[in-house]
Scaffold this motif. Sequence first.
Motif, PDB file in Angstrom:
ATOM      1  N   HIS A 290     -27.558 -13.120 -68.879  1.00 24.62           N
ATOM      2  CA  HIS A 290     -28.902 -12.529 -68.950  1.00 24.62           C
ATOM      3  C   HIS A 290     -28.826 -11.018 -69.151  1.00 24.62           C
ATOM      4  O   HIS A 290     -29.548 -10.455 -69.986  1.00 24.62           O
TER       5      HIS A 290
ATOM      6  N   ALA B 110     -40.914  -5.254 -69.994  1.00 27.44           N
ATOM      7  CA  ALA B 110     -41.727  -6.436 -70.282  1.00 27.44           C
ATOM      8  C   ALA B 110     -41.243  -7.646 -69.480  1.00 27.44           C
ATOM      9  O   ALA B 110     -40.040  -7.913 -69.419  1.00 27.44           O
ATOM     10  N   PRO B 111     -42.154  -8.429 -68.867  1.00 29.72           N
ATOM     11  CA  PRO B 111     -41.752  -9.639 -68.132  1.00 29.72           C
ATOM     12  C   PRO B 111     -41.002 -10.639 -68.999  1.00 29.72           C
ATOM     13  O   PRO B 111     -40.171 -11.399 -68.493  1.00 29.72           O
ATOM     14  N   SER B 112     -41.265 -10.619 -70.307  1.00 27.01           N
ATOM     15  CA  SER B 112     -40.618 -11.578 -71.209  1.00 27.01           C
ATOM     16  C   SER B 112     -39.106 -11.382 -71.301  1.00 27.01           C
ATOM     17  O   SER B 112     -38.393 -12.262 -71.800  1.00 27.01           O
ATOM     18  N   LEU B 113     -38.605 -10.252 -70.814  1.00 25.87           N
ATOM     19  CA  LEU B 113     -37.171  -9.972 -70.876  1.00 25.87           C
ATOM     20  C   LEU B 113     -36.388 -10.623 -69.733  1.00 25.87           C
ATOM     21  O   LEU B 113     -35.166 -10.546 -69.710  1.00 25.87           O
TER      22      LEU B 113
ATOM     23  N   HIS C 113     -40.549  -2.546 -73.672  1.00 24.18           N
ATOM     24  CA  HIS C 113     -41.387  -3.605 -74.231  1.00 24.18           C
ATOM     25  C   HIS C 113     -41.016  -3.812 -75.701  1.00 24.18           C
ATOM     26  O   HIS C 113     -40.671  -2.844 -76.389  1.00 24.18           O
TER      27      HIS C 113
END
Length: 474
Positions: free
Chosen positions: A370, A121-124, A454
């Motif tokens: 991160h 998921a890009p949100s990660l 995700h």
Amino acid sequence: MRNRDRPSKRYETLADEIEASIRAGTLRAGDRLPSVRQAAASRGVHASTVFQAYYRLEARGLIRARPRSGYYVAAVPPPPLEHASAPLGESIAVDVGERVFAILEATMRRDVVPLGSAFPAPSLFPLARLAKTMASTVQRLDPRANVDHLLLGNAALRRQIALRYLVDGLAIDADELVVTNGAMEALHLGLAAVTRPGDAVVVESPTFYASLQALEQRGLRAIEVATHPREGIDLGALAEVLERRRPAACWLMTSFQNPLGSLMPEAKKRELVELLARHDTPLIEDDVYGELYFGARRPPPAKAYDRAGLVLHCSSFSKCLAPGYRIGWIAPGRHLRTVARLKLSTTLTASTPAEATLAAYLEHGGYDRHLRKLRQALAGQRDAMLAAVATHFPAATRATRPDGGYFLWLELPPGADAMDVHRRALAQSISVAPGPIFSSRAQFERCLRLNYGHPHDGRVDAALAVLGRLARPA
């Protein structure tokens, strides 16, 4: 020797007995296990034996430790997939492009639940911070940077990559790296450097479909070699193929292989490199998931044991930091000049702004913070998906439990058809990656690859419930 073996047998026996009680339902999710002291006293064993048994059960996903509270039974995951694949070990022309493209094209719609996706998921990812870094970096870019970095890529970025390897105990000089347009270009360049059309290349079984597409594109033949879902390629089978078939190269993922999630033990990686060195066979090592480990430290790549320059080690930032930036690299060993010339004659350079942005981001810190958050999120999502598979899928379903990456490999019960599940799931806006696309012979008809990259929300859980129903044999 006998005394030294006895503790190992005791903790394994204790772990197996507890697992049997959990799977039989005698111990249920949420039940508290006896304290280490209680279990040691009742069993008449040392506390260290109980600790080892509990650690083993925790690694299997069967129990969880709660701070200052003890160990508790977790939601029971599906039984593990323990048997290796059994390909023929013969050279075969590859013709998978149309089949793979048709399946992937159908799963690219935004409205589908992306369980078949190859991306997390890009949100990660810290995309907002990367965008700010790029905005400030581009303003300071020297117009001559394209020429300065023409051969190997951005010097500052290569220095940062080399430093990360050094921290992990692997000495790779910055001038031994070539920055590429993602890992796929790195892998293609490595393949082009060590093969010619008509050559045979060893791959795992199952293998990442992109490796099969690359072989097909270059007119190469594939030799699929037996691979274990936990420990990777079978070295005995590989040795036989090297002796009998004399392949031009091997293309392997030694850490968190796609699609199995297998992690080759360190001793086995060393043995792999020594075996290939004896046959003077290059290894194209795809290590794009190496940073996504769930253990205490990053597993060393096979490149760490390379003394002959035969390992062409490839990785990228796409899976762990910057999806879409298309920045990868290759450490091609003795093939450095060949790879650099091939790069120069094809795409010239990677994106100069993207290279400079990632160099600046790494220089200012925050990457490891991160990564810790990313690994924690992925490990939690893995456990949630395994629990959902255990709840929704047929009881005879088997699943891997990877120690890194973001893919599960499922083997459905006899009678199930992964391609049929794929088609029926897509009709309900759910994508999966069916097993046949991971084989040059369209094998693994009962297998699915699922992406747990995700967040495990209600939408994902509902999709897994649908898949579980579709996976039940007629």
